[in-house]
Scaffold this active site. Structure first.
Site, PDB file in Angstrom:
ATOM      1  N   LEU A  79     -32.076  -5.175   7.009  1.00 52.36           N
ATOM      2  CA  LEU A  79     -31.267  -3.899   7.193  1.00 52.36           C
ATOM      3  C   LEU A  79     -31.074  -3.289   6.122  1.00 52.36           C
ATOM      4  O   LEU A  79     -30.490  -3.941   5.073  1.00 52.36           O
ATOM      5  CB  LEU A  79     -30.225  -4.384   8.031  1.00 52.36           C
TER       6      LEU A  79
ATOM      7  N   HIS B 103     -30.511   1.628   8.744  1.00 55.00           N
ATOM      8  CA  HIS B 103     -30.347   0.752  10.080  1.00 55.00           C
ATOM      9  C   HIS B 103     -29.038   0.787  10.488  1.00 55.00           C
ATOM     10  O   HIS B 103     -28.139   1.001  11.750  1.00 55.00           O
ATOM     11  CB  HIS B 103     -30.751  -0.535   9.881  1.00 55.00           C
TER      12      HIS B 103
ATOM     13  N   GLY C 293     -35.120   5.681  14.064  1.00 56.30           N
ATOM     14  CA  GLY C 293     -35.060   6.702  12.909  1.00 56.30           C
ATOM     15  C   GLY C 293     -36.323   7.402  12.978  1.00 56.30           C
ATOM     16  O   GLY C 293     -37.141   7.083  13.252  1.00 56.30           O
TER      17      GLY C 293
ATOM     18  N   ASP D 101     -39.790   6.902  10.902  1.00 57.99           N
ATOM     19  CA  ASP D 101     -40.992   6.385  11.607  1.00 57.99           C
ATOM     20  C   ASP D 101     -40.972   7.427  12.802  1.00 57.99           C
ATOM     21  O   ASP D 101     -40.902   7.025  14.042  1.00 57.99           O
ATOM     22  CB  ASP D 101     -40.863   4.995  12.229  1.00 57.99           C
TER      23      ASP D 101
ATOM     24  N   SER E 272     -37.449  -0.880   4.649  1.00 57.07           N
ATOM     25  CA  SER E 272     -37.388  -2.322   4.062  1.00 57.07           C
ATOM     26  C   SER E 272     -38.411  -2.507   3.119  1.00 57.07           C
ATOM     27  O   SER E 272     -38.425  -3.548   2.282  1.00 57.07           O
ATOM     28  CB  SER E 272     -37.387  -3.368   5.253  1.00 57.07           C
TER      29      SER E 272
HETATM   30  O1  PAF Z   1     -39.235   0.386  13.287  1.00 57.05           O
HETATM   31  C1  PAF Z   1     -39.275  -1.015  13.525  1.00 57.05           C
HETATM   32  O2  PAF Z   1     -38.503  -1.583  12.733  1.00 57.05           O
HETATM   33  C2  PAF Z   1     -40.337  -1.533  14.501  1.00 57.05           C
HETATM   34  O3  PAF Z   1     -41.348  -0.977  14.466  1.00 57.05           O
HETATM   35  C3  PAF Z   1     -39.727  -1.789  15.856  1.00 57.05           C
HETATM   36  C4  PAF Z   1     -39.225  -0.427  16.524  1.00 57.05           C
HETATM   37  C5  PAF Z   1     -38.156  -2.542  15.666  1.00 57.05           C
HETATM   38  C6  PAF Z   1     -40.500  -2.460  16.708  1.00 57.05           C
HETATM   39  O4  PAF Z   1     -41.021  -3.938  16.227  1.00 57.05           O
END
Ligand code: PAF
Length: 285
Positions: free
Chosen positions: A37, A41, A151, A154, A190
């Site tokens: 994280l 996050h 977020g 993505d 990350s």
């Molecule tokens: O964005 C992410 O970290 C991942 O694609 C998710 C949404 C947790 C699904 O595994």
């Protein structure tokens, strides 16, 4: 020091805790993550705390969204450090299932996606959104939250899960939050942990190139021309570009041409390799 959130690993324990939250009359927000994280996050968890009385964070490095040649085994895992970060925010529960809890022996079902999943990431990672949709669908069903936080970093994923929740009547309001950036513009991820010192100084070029393209489009440059300048700028620093694209910001469909051109909201999106690390970013115009 704040108390660490309780961690459960079984679906039945997650459901039991969420049932207790419901019995208190609480609304529940879920923040799905793969751990490792960072401040992005934490911002999602903070927003979750604003929207709902109880917040659940899932931590699960989802094997089905990685192709065999990708970084599943290498993906950073740091549960203890993650828990301390979540304690500071006041998260109530962490759901950290094992791969066999999520995908028991004999698991064969997959959620198939379309619409916003077409093109962009899918051209380069064809397995990706099927894996994301399957695990997010399962998380929504397991936790049954009122809200789920994602977020904008993505952006295509955000559009895919928004569609997923609507199309399958999962009853979860998907909430998107703006990308958190380093001071030099690099989007928090990350995977930034993979960058060496020199690569770290180069990486913000993606954001810089997209920002210049957005400015150029606002000033009247055709999106395709602006995008191709951005691509050149990123490649000039030695990155291998998967795509730099201008898409409809709502549907992610290619922009209309002809008389309808210039009337839709635009999002610029890019993915590029810096050495062995794949970086993605996007911004609105
Ligand atoms: O964005 C992410 O970290 C991942 O694609 C998710 C949404 C947790 C699904 O595994």
């Amino acid at each position: 020091m704040a108390t660490l959130p309780k961690v459960v690993g079984r679906v039945r324990d997650l459901r039991a805790r969420v049932a207790e939250f419901r019995a208190e009359g609480a609304r529940v927000a879920l923040v799905p993550t793969m751990g490792a994280l960072h401040a992005g996050h934490v911002a999602l968890a903070e927003k979750a705390r604003e929207l709902a009385q109880r917040t659940v964070v899932s931590i699960f490095v989802n094997p089905t969204q990685f192709a065999p040649h990708e970084d599943f085994s290498q993906y950073p895992r740091s549960l203890e450090a993650d828990l301390y970060k979540l304690a500071d925010v006041g998260v109530d529960l962490v759901y950290a299932p094992t791969p066999t809890e999520m995908y028991p022996a004999g698991f064969v079902t997959r959620i198939a996606v379309g619409g916003p999943s077409e093109g962009l990431e899918t051209d380069f990672r064809p397995h990706f959104f099927g894996g994301v949709a399957t695990v997010v669908g399962k998380l929504f069903i397991q936790c049954a939250p009122d809200y789920a936080m994602f977020g904008e970093k993505d952006y295509q994923q955000l559009k895919v899960v928004t569609r997923l929740s609507r199309d399958l009547d999962l009853g979860v309001e998907v909430v998107g939050l703006p990308t958190i950036r380093e001071e030099d513009g690099l989007a928090l991820s990350s995977r930034n942990a993979y960058l060496d010192e020199e690569q770290r100084t180069i990486a913000p070029v993606i954001y810089t190139a997209l920002s210049r393209a957005a400015d150029a489009i606002r000033a009247g440059t055709a999106p395709q021309a602006a995008v191709s300048v951005a691509r050149g700028m990123i490649e000039a620093l030695g990155l291998k570009v998967d795509y730099v694209a201008a898409r409809n910001a709502d549907t992610l469909a290619p922009l209309k041409e002809g008389p309808e051109a210039g009337r839709e909201p635009i999002r610029l999106l890019a993915a590029a390799w810096l050495g062995e690390t794949r970086l993605i970013d996007n911004i609105p115009v």
